[in-house]
Design a protein around this motif. Structure first.
Motif, mmCIF file in Angstrom:
data_model
loop_
_atom_site.group_PDB
_atom_site.id
_atom_site.type_symbol
_atom_site.label_atom_id
_atom_site.label_comp_id
_atom_site.label_asym_id
_atom_site.label_seq_id
_atom_site.Cartn_x
_atom_site.Cartn_y
_atom_site.Cartn_z
ATOM 1 N N ASP A 170 2.547 8.563 5.261
ATOM 2 C CA ASP A 170 1.276 9.122 4.517
ATOM 3 C C ASP A 170 0.290 8.062 5.470
ATOM 4 O OD1 ASP A 170 2.225 11.041 2.732
ATOM 5 O OD2 ASP A 170 2.623 9.648 1.339
ATOM 6 N N LEU A 171 0.566 6.854 5.382
ATOM 7 C CA LEU A 171 -0.440 5.866 5.859
ATOM 8 C C LEU A 171 -0.659 6.000 7.230
ATOM 9 C CD1 LEU A 171 0.649 2.719 3.916
ATOM 10 C CD2 LEU A 171 -1.430 3.781 3.980
ATOM 11 N N ILE A 172 0.523 6.456 8.312
ATOM 12 C CA ILE A 172 0.250 6.835 9.467
ATOM 13 C C ILE A 172 -1.096 7.835 9.889
ATOM 14 C CG2 ILE A 172 0.969 7.675 11.771
ATOM 15 C CD1 ILE A 172 3.859 6.538 10.936
ATOM 16 N N PRO A 173 -1.047 9.004 9.386
ATOM 17 C CA PRO A 173 -2.317 9.597 9.385
ATOM 18 C C PRO A 173 -3.458 9.273 8.848
ATOM 19 C CG PRO A 173 -0.719 10.841 7.734
ATOM 20 C CD PRO A 173 -0.036 9.670 8.619
ATOM 21 N N PHE A 174 -3.359 8.609 7.455
ATOM 22 C CA PHE A 174 -4.295 7.807 6.826
ATOM 23 C C PHE A 174 -5.070 6.933 7.921
ATOM 24 C CE2 PHE A 174 -6.424 4.296 4.783
ATOM 25 C CZ PHE A 174 -7.342 4.938 4.014
ATOM 26 N N LEU A 175 -4.534 6.090 8.747
ATOM 27 C CA LEU A 175 -5.243 5.052 9.324
ATOM 28 C C LEU A 175 -5.678 5.982 10.529
ATOM 29 C CD1 LEU A 175 -2.535 2.140 9.660
ATOM 30 C CD2 LEU A 175 -4.636 2.423 8.249
ATOM 31 N N ASN A 176 -5.092 6.796 10.894
ATOM 32 C CA ASN A 176 -5.756 7.664 12.354
ATOM 33 C C ASN A 176 -7.080 8.312 11.632
ATOM 34 O OD1 ASN A 176 -6.152 9.511 14.552
ATOM 35 N ND2 ASN A 176 -5.111 11.113 13.496
ATOM 36 N N TRP A 177 -6.991 8.825 10.452
ATOM 37 C CA TRP A 177 -8.144 9.374 9.909
ATOM 38 C C TRP A 177 -9.293 8.237 9.865
ATOM 39 C CZ3 TRP A 177 -10.220 7.463 5.447
ATOM 40 C CH2 TRP A 177 -11.362 8.385 4.901
ATOM 41 N N LEU A 178 -8.902 7.239 9.246
ATOM 42 C CA LEU A 178 -9.910 6.012 9.088
ATOM 43 C C LEU A 178 -10.488 5.525 10.335
ATOM 44 C CD1 LEU A 178 -10.650 3.797 6.779
ATOM 45 C CD2 LEU A 178 -8.944 2.491 7.883
ATOM 46 N N SER A 179 -9.790 5.307 11.314
ATOM 47 C CA SER A 179 -10.479 5.163 12.527
ATOM 48 C C SER A 179 -11.361 5.959 13.227
ATOM 49 C CB SER A 179 -9.093 4.627 13.705
ATOM 50 O OG SER A 179 -8.531 5.939 14.050
ATOM 51 N N THR A 180 -11.381 7.208 12.806
ATOM 52 C CA THR A 180 -12.371 8.313 13.287
ATOM 53 C C THR A 180 -13.293 8.616 12.166
ATOM 54 O OG1 THR A 180 -10.939 10.175 12.357
ATOM 55 C CG2 THR A 180 -10.243 9.513 14.793
ATOM 56 N N SER A 181 -13.263 7.640 11.063
ATOM 57 C CA SER A 181 -14.483 8.093 10.122
ATOM 58 C C SER A 181 -15.132 7.039 9.832
ATOM 59 C CB SER A 181 -13.441 8.508 8.590
ATOM 60 O OG SER A 181 -12.670 9.593 9.074
ATOM 61 N N LEU A 182 -14.950 5.914 10.383
ATOM 62 C CA LEU A 182 -15.893 4.788 10.312
ATOM 63 C C LEU A 182 -16.736 4.720 11.303
ATOM 64 C CD1 LEU A 182 -13.463 1.762 9.647
ATOM 65 C CD2 LEU A 182 -15.129 2.705 7.906
ATOM 66 N N LEU A 194 -6.373 -1.081 -0.293
ATOM 67 C CA LEU A 194 -5.099 -1.830 -0.802
ATOM 68 C C LEU A 194 -4.130 -1.001 -0.313
ATOM 69 C CD1 LEU A 194 -4.482 -3.674 -3.106
ATOM 70 C CD2 LEU A 194 -4.617 -1.596 -4.982
ATOM 71 N N LEU A 195 -3.542 -1.899 0.547
ATOM 72 C CA LEU A 195 -2.261 -1.596 1.175
ATOM 73 C C LEU A 195 -0.796 -2.370 1.027
ATOM 74 C CD1 LEU A 195 -3.839 -1.278 4.775
ATOM 75 C CD2 LEU A 195 -3.620 0.640 3.028
ATOM 76 N N PRO A 196 0.418 -1.918 1.305
ATOM 77 C CA PRO A 196 1.578 -2.607 1.183
ATOM 78 C C PRO A 196 1.250 -3.964 1.952
ATOM 79 C CG PRO A 196 2.193 -0.230 1.511
ATOM 80 C CD PRO A 196 0.514 -0.367 1.757
ATOM 81 N N LYS A 197 1.768 -5.143 1.428
ATOM 82 C CA LYS A 197 1.615 -6.372 2.003
ATOM 83 C C LYS A 197 2.133 -6.490 3.235
ATOM 84 C CE LYS A 197 1.929 -11.208 0.125
ATOM 85 N NZ LYS A 197 0.408 -11.166 -0.148
ATOM 86 N N GLY A 198 1.450 -6.958 4.353
ATOM 87 C CA GLY A 198 1.849 -7.136 5.683
ATOM 88 C C GLY A 198 1.793 -6.024 6.266
#
Length: 368
Positions: A171-183, A192-196
């Protein structure tokens, strides 16, 4: 629950309600919210100050944690929102991405932010609409989407995003893709993400998306999740300068392809276009469109609105669909006169590529 029935005995929420509730007592959070709206009281005895959070925690005690979406604890939610006070976004607007039960929205509103939120769970979206009517919540699913050259120029942009997304890597792989295109280029995200997690180098696609982000700050969460040993931490991130530069270069390439200097506002601007001015794309490889699917989409658009504008180009003195024929047909079915659209300059080859990619991804998207 088909009918809201007043409970004949109000058990205490803590350790009692979900253990002893009768079959017709509200069970899910949405059912409990609807009961609260109907009768002006909760179906259980409660003496705390955050019944939405406490209800979900008690329910998890009976049903377990679902889909790795761990609810942000109160102290950690306050901690995340306190970090947002270091930034002043335009019009004080902030996006609560993957809003869940609205834990972050609760404290963002207390800090006078203008909140918009989305989630993939329709029940959570409805809950947030009832609990926080002053904010705008939409149903939206982040999935693996193609990295079109101009994706960063056409997606919605935010100066400030806060999120506790689902914590599974898939789930986090597409989330980071979306995030980088939405900022926006100077935008910040507080996550809030898993540690490291943002130090991972595998798989390759995840590493690619992580490299788009610049970690500005990280700290441990103030209060751990309930009912899980998942270790998480808070990140503040912005876009990496190299990714900003890549975006600019891609934009310049598009100028060379089209033979004219294009303003960035041309690609960002969403316009209401008359349906009568739009023509179907004969290059669309999807030849069979199911009427029932269009009817379902039309109903969804009527209920929650259009989540993504269609894409058009000028062709033979008309505006031709590049992406979004199903949405176009749904608007016709709803008897609308106009549809939100972005007008771009693309070649026939690019139209075919976009159409093929959109059709391959269609099953993963919330809209077709």
């Amino acid at each position: 629950m088909s009918k809201i029935v007043k409970v004949d005995k109000r058990y205490a929420l803590n350790n009692s309600y979900f253990k002893n509730r009768k079959y017709n007592y509200p069970d899910t959070l949405l059912e409990i919210v609807l009961y609260w709206k109907e009768f002006g009281e909760l179906p259980f005895e409660y003496g705390g100050d955050n019944w939405v959070f406490d209800t979900m925690i008690e329910r998890q005690k009976r049903h377990g944690v679902i889909n790795s979406q761990y609810i942000t604890p109160d102290q950690t939610a306050r901690q995340l929102v306190e970090l947002t006070n270091n930034f002043i976004p335009k019009d004080h607007k902030v996006l609560d991405a993957c809003c869940g039960t609205g834990q972050l929205t609760k404290y963002l509103l207390e800090n006078k932010f203008n909140v918009t939120g989305f989630d993939a769970d329709p029940e959570m979206v409805e809950v947030c609409k009832y609990i926080y009517p002053q904010s705008d919540f939409k149903l939206f699913t982040i999935e693996s989407k193609p990295d079109y050259e101009d994706q960063r120029e056409t997606s919605d942009k935010w100066d400030l995003i806060v999120s506790n997304p689902p914590h599974k890597q898939k789930d986090l792989i597409p989330f980071l893709n979306w995030l980088s295109t939405s900022l926006t280029n100077e935008g910040k995200a507080i996550l809030l993400l898993p540690k490291g997690f943002l130090t991972k180098v595998r798989p390759t696609k995840l590493e690619e998306y992580i490299k788009r982000l610049n970690v500005l700050h990280r700290e441990d969460m103030a209060e751990s999740f309930t009912y899980t040993k998942c270790a998480a931490e808070i990140y503040i991130v912005g876009l990496d300068e190299s990714y900003k530069s890549t975006t600019i270069n891609q934009f310049q390439k598009q100028e060379l392809k089209t033979g004219r200097i294009m303003e960035k506002s041309d690609l960002r601007k969403i316009q209401d276009i008359s349906l009568s001015k739009i023509s179907i794309n004969p290059l669309n490889p999807r030849k069979r469109i199911v009427d029932a699917e269009i009817a379902e989409l039309a109903y969804s658009i009527k209920e929650i609105g259009l989540l993504h504008p269609i894409t058009l180009r000028y062709k033979d003195e008309k505006l031709q669909i590049v992406a979004g024929e199903c949405r176009y047909r749904a608007f016709i079915l709803n008897k609308d006169e106009t549809i939100p659209a972005i007008i771009k300059e693309v070649t026939d080859e690019e139209v075919m590529l976009i159409a093929l990619t959109e059709n391959l991804e269609r099953k993963k998207l919330i809209t077709c």
